[in-house]
Design an enzyme around this catalytic site. Sequence first.
Site, PDB file in Angstrom:
ATOM      1  N   ASP A 196       0.842  -1.209   0.000  1.00  0.00           N
ATOM      2  CA  ASP A 196       0.000   0.000   0.000  1.00  0.00           C
ATOM      3  C   ASP A 196       0.873   1.255   0.000  1.00  0.00           C
ATOM      4  O   ASP A 196       0.544   2.259  -0.640  1.00  0.00           O
ATOM      5  CB  ASP A 196      -0.911   0.012   1.233  1.00  0.00           C
ATOM      6  N   SER A 253       3.110   2.308  10.102  1.00  0.00           N
ATOM      7  CA  SER A 253       4.416   1.994   9.489  1.00  0.00           C
ATOM      8  C   SER A 253       4.716   2.866   8.272  1.00  0.00           C
ATOM      9  O   SER A 253       5.837   2.855   7.757  1.00  0.00           O
ATOM     10  CB  SER A 253       4.449   0.517   9.075  1.00  0.00           C
TER      11      SER A 253
HETATM   12  O1  RIB Z   1      -2.593  -4.294   2.742  1.00  0.00           O
HETATM   13  C1  RIB Z   1      -2.650  -4.377   4.138  1.00  0.00           C
HETATM   14  C2  RIB Z   1      -4.044  -4.255   4.628  1.00  0.00           C
HETATM   15  O2  RIB Z   1      -4.801  -5.334   4.132  1.00  0.00           O
HETATM   16  C3  RIB Z   1      -4.192  -4.318   6.128  1.00  0.00           C
HETATM   17  O3  RIB Z   1      -4.095  -3.053   6.740  1.00  0.00           O
HETATM   18  C4  RIB Z   1      -5.529  -4.997   6.318  1.00  0.00           C
HETATM   19  O4  RIB Z   1      -6.515  -4.174   6.832  1.00  0.00           O
HETATM   20  C5  RIB Z   1      -5.914  -5.545   4.959  1.00  0.00           C
HETATM   21  O5  RIB Z   1      -6.936  -4.870   4.425  1.00  0.00           O
END
Ligand code: RIB
Length: 291
Positions: free
Chosen positions: A243, A282
């Site tokens: 992400d 993080s």
């Molecule tokens: O990509 C990580 C996320 O995937 C986590 O924060 C969790 O909530 C899931 O959705």
Amino acid sequence: MKILNFGSLNYDYTYSVDHIVAPGETQSTHEMNTYCGGKGLNQSIAIARAGAEVYHAGQVGEDGAELIKLMADSGVKTDYVKTIAGRSGHTIIQVDKNAENCILLFGGANMAQTREYVDEVLSHFEKGDIILLQNEINELDYIIDQAYAKGMKVVLNPSPFNERLDSCDMRKIAVFLMNEVEGWQLTGKKEPSEILEASREKFPDAEIVLTLGSQGSKYMVDGKVYDQCCYNDGKVDTTAAGDTFTGYFLAGMIEGLSVEERMKLAAKAASIACSRAGAAPSIPTRDEVLI
Ligand code: RIB
């Protein structure tokens, strides 16, 4: 040009374990923490911490105030986030001693969106704006169709990859950001070069960003492939590393950074995220990433 991220918001209940639990096994855990997360929330926070302006849309339950507050405190515009009756989304995450994780997802409010809500949010955006999506919310196919019809540039992180993506018209996606497993699920190919080639055949106009863990990442745009190495700031918890990469990459794209600069920025930010525990906490700020 505005950026809208229409995505999930979760509470992550994260357990530190020796190894990922096996079927039938009961295991004591070393530590348990609750973090704000969700692929949508994480990616919005990464964009904001990278220094770009982002609007977030999505739903939380009556327990969701902390999720909205963290986003707002991180600089995300939360005007379109909606609170509904019931529970927010949450996850149960195991993180093992090698920093690998596995995730159980409960959709909650993320999966209760209505088309009226989607229409209302999209009414604030126009042709040329960017919409970022993941696959942790309902009505994803409808959102893609409506945003595309408006002339918005649709960016998709097809994660988690499951049957709900079957109803989405992938020809409307301008940029895919995915890891090699998602790349395999999308194209049926396992080798990174084959994934890119198959993606080019299926979606000739799309840009493809392929993350490969410790093998770095690849970016295919205008028929050319760029390679980026993986940095190593230490590995504590890989949750939200992808992400972080997505958010920073998009922020770099909007800022007009060169392809090489935005790949490097995203890789460095993701590496820092891996070196810290939790999802949203993080994600580094831009001044921590400057390289
Ligand atoms: O990509 C990580 C996320 O995937 C986590 O924060 C969790 O909530 C899931 O959705």
